[in-house]
Design a protein around this motif. Structure first.
Motif, short mmCIF file in Angstrom:
data_model
loop_
_atom_site.label_atom_id
_atom_site.label_comp_id
_atom_site.label_asym_id
_atom_site.label_seq_id
_atom_site.Cartn_x
_atom_site.Cartn_y
_atom_site.Cartn_z
N ASN A 1 6.35 1.09 -0.16
CA ASN A 1 5.58 0.55 -1.02
C ASN A 1 6.16 -0.84 -1.61
N ASP A 2 5.69 -1.96 -1.38
CA ASP A 2 6.13 -3.07 -1.89
C ASP A 2 6.62 -3.31 -3.33
N ALA A 3 5.81 -2.60 -4.31
CA ALA A 3 6.13 -2.74 -5.75
C ALA A 3 7.26 -1.98 -6.06
N ASN A 4 7.50 -0.55 -5.12
CA ASN A 4 8.82 -0.08 -5.24
C ASN A 4 9.96 -0.63 -4.79
N VAL A 5 9.63 -1.31 -3.55
CA VAL A 5 10.74 -2.30 -3.04
C VAL A 5 11.24 -3.32 -3.80
N ALA A 6 10.27 -3.93 -4.53
CA ALA A 6 10.79 -4.91 -5.77
C ALA A 6 11.52 -4.56 -6.65
N ALA A 7 11.22 -3.24 -7.14
CA ALA A 7 11.89 -2.56 -8.13
C ALA A 7 13.33 -2.23 -7.71
N THR B 1 -1.22 -10.58 -11.85
CA THR B 1 -2.60 -10.45 -11.91
C THR B 1 -3.25 -9.07 -12.15
N GLY B 2 -2.50 -8.30 -11.84
CA GLY B 2 -2.68 -6.71 -12.24
C GLY B 2 -1.16 -6.44 -12.78
N VAL B 3 -1.15 -4.99 -13.19
CA VAL B 3 0.37 -4.61 -13.57
C VAL B 3 0.78 -3.41 -12.69
N GLY B 4 1.67 -3.79 -12.01
CA GLY B 4 2.55 -2.67 -10.93
C GLY B 4 3.78 -2.22 -11.58
N GLY B 5 4.33 -1.44 -10.86
CA GLY B 5 5.61 -0.65 -11.30
C GLY B 5 6.44 -0.10 -10.12
N GLY B 6 7.51 0.27 -10.35
CA GLY B 6 8.34 0.97 -9.57
C GLY B 6 9.36 1.80 -10.28
N VAL B 7 9.67 2.91 -9.73
CA VAL B 7 10.76 3.82 -10.38
C VAL B 7 11.96 4.11 -9.52
N ILE B 8 12.95 3.82 -10.06
CA ILE B 8 14.26 3.97 -9.40
C ILE B 8 15.14 4.91 -10.03
N ILE B 9 15.49 6.13 -9.46
CA ILE B 9 16.25 7.34 -10.00
C ILE B 9 17.38 7.35 -9.18
N GLY C 1 0.66 -0.95 -0.14
CA GLY C 1 0.11 0.13 0.01
C GLY C 1 0.96 1.15 0.05
N PRO C 2 0.41 2.49 -0.02
CA PRO C 2 1.19 3.52 -0.03
C PRO C 2 1.56 3.87 1.21
N VAL C 3 2.95 4.41 1.25
CA VAL C 3 3.77 4.74 2.31
C VAL C 3 4.35 5.98 2.20
N GLU D 1 19.30 5.37 -7.78
CA GLU D 1 19.32 4.04 -7.06
C GLU D 1 18.26 4.42 -5.72
N LYS D 2 17.40 5.52 -5.99
CA LYS D 2 16.52 5.97 -4.86
C LYS D 2 15.09 5.41 -5.58
N ILE D 3 14.34 5.16 -4.52
CA ILE D 3 12.71 5.00 -4.94
C ILE D 3 12.09 6.30 -5.05
N VAL D 4 11.48 6.57 -6.21
CA VAL D 4 10.90 7.92 -6.52
C VAL D 4 9.28 7.29 -6.26
N SER D 5 8.76 7.76 -5.33
CA SER D 5 7.09 7.39 -4.84
C SER D 5 6.32 8.60 -5.29
N GLY D 6 6.78 10.00 -5.28
CA GLY D 6 5.79 10.77 -5.95
C GLY D 6 5.40 11.64 -4.48
N ARG D 7 4.91 12.77 -4.95
CA ARG D 7 4.39 13.61 -3.90
C ARG D 7 3.03 12.91 -2.96
N HIS D 8 2.18 12.12 -4.03
CA HIS D 8 1.16 11.56 -3.53
C HIS D 8 1.05 10.06 -3.36
N GLY D 9 2.38 9.38 -3.63
CA GLY D 9 2.66 7.82 -3.78
C GLY D 9 2.05 7.34 -5.06
N LEU D 10 1.80 8.35 -6.03
CA LEU D 10 1.24 7.81 -7.17
C LEU D 10 2.22 7.13 -8.38
#
Length: 314
Positions: free
Chosen positions: A112-118, A140-148, A74-76, A150-159
């Protein structure tokens, strides 16, 4: 003995955990069931008790652990606050603070777990050696994670990283789980591929081995048949490749990663899937040949524990 770290990947059914060297070597992994009753109040207690028990059995002192990373479905927020985590029943929690207290003050970081997997795939998986990656998980769905950098980019609202809900298809009529219409998840997930096959079997007379599965057809059936040259299955995958390639091209024009890492069950199709997606990705990014390539994830279900462990090393 050198310092070590722990990765914790909290899922709706089980919590996976791993003990790592800070250099990235997985030394030991285990899991416990996820007890979701009473709004998931027992989950972190179980995690802490399990970690302390495993360390004791391995004859490793808590003082030898640099910290623990925590992947949450979930969003963190950056301060560790979790407003809601539907799959676990959590509301208004600071899980990293709570787990740290249960582990006698051990530093804990969460994401967030998707970001962590990335992050895990960047550290020791398909994205190893790169600093900027975008991971796309086709399950089952499509998830994603952005790493820039070497840091997770989660965005201002976690989106950030919600790649599955990028709109790509204007002629879609059904509603996505997110409430939108025409999301890439609706066509490129395992669920979406199966649905596309059913639609095509209903609208076309093309002979196909898929017809033997009827309404029970799966994404694996489609991919296996496409690899074997089945014309209808190949047509389904051309549609999937079109929209997934379009989606990746839009992300490339926005983020410009060094590499896209495809993971999840659908990615088991391997190079066959890469080739179909890459053909469309190239078509939609004619501006330059110098852009992020598409590769396969390599850590499988362990990506979450790797990435969680990597969190604590930042």
């Amino acid at each position: 003995m050198g310092m070590k770290c722990i990765g914790v990947d909290v899922g709706g059914t089980s919590v996976k955990m791993g003990l790592f060297e800070v250099t990235g070597e997985l030394l030991h992994k285990w899991e416990v069931g996820t007890r979701k009753e009473e709004e998931g109040r027992y989950i972190l207690d179980d995690v802490a008790a399990s970690i302390l028990k495993e360390l004791e059995e391995l004859n490793i002192s808590i003082d030898q652990i640099q910290g623990a990373g925590l992947g949450i479905p979930g969003p963190v927020l950056p301060n560790g606050y979790v407003e809601v985590c539907v799959n676990l029943g959590w509301r208004d929690r600071y899980p990293e603070r709570e787990l740290s207290e249960l582990l006698h003050g051990l530093p804990v970081k969460s994401a967030n777990d998707a970001n962590v997997a990335a992050l895990g795939e960047m550290w020791q998986g398909g994205g190893k050696g790169y600093h900027d990656i975008v991971m796309v998980t086709l399950g089952t769905g499509v998830g994603g994670g952005v790493i820039i950098d070497e840091k997770i980019v989660s965005g201002r609202h976690g989106l950030a990283g919600e790649i599955g809900h990028i709109h790509v298809r204007n002629d879609e009529t059904e509603t996505c789980n997110c409430g939108g219409v025409g999301c890439v998840e609706q066509v490129a997930s395992a669920t979406g591929i199966a649905r596309e096959a059913k639609r095509m079997m209903e609208s076309k007379d093309t002979l196909s081995s898929l017809r033997g599965y009827g309404s029970q057809v799966t994404a694996k059936n489609v991919l296996d048949a496409a690899k074997a040259g089945d014309p209808l299955a190949l047509e389904v995958m051309e549609v999937v490749g079109h929209y997934l390639g379009l989606c990746l091209s839009q992300v490339a024009m926005t983020v410009d990663p060094e590499v896209f890492v495809l993971g999840g069950g659908v990615s088991k199709a391997g190079q066959f899937l890469i080739d179909i997606v890459n053909k469309n990705y190239e078509k939609f990014t004619p501006i330059s040949k110098n852009k992020g390539s598409i590769v396969l994830a390599t850590l499988g279900n362990d990506a979450g524990i790797y990435g969680a462990a990597r969190l604590i090393l930042d």
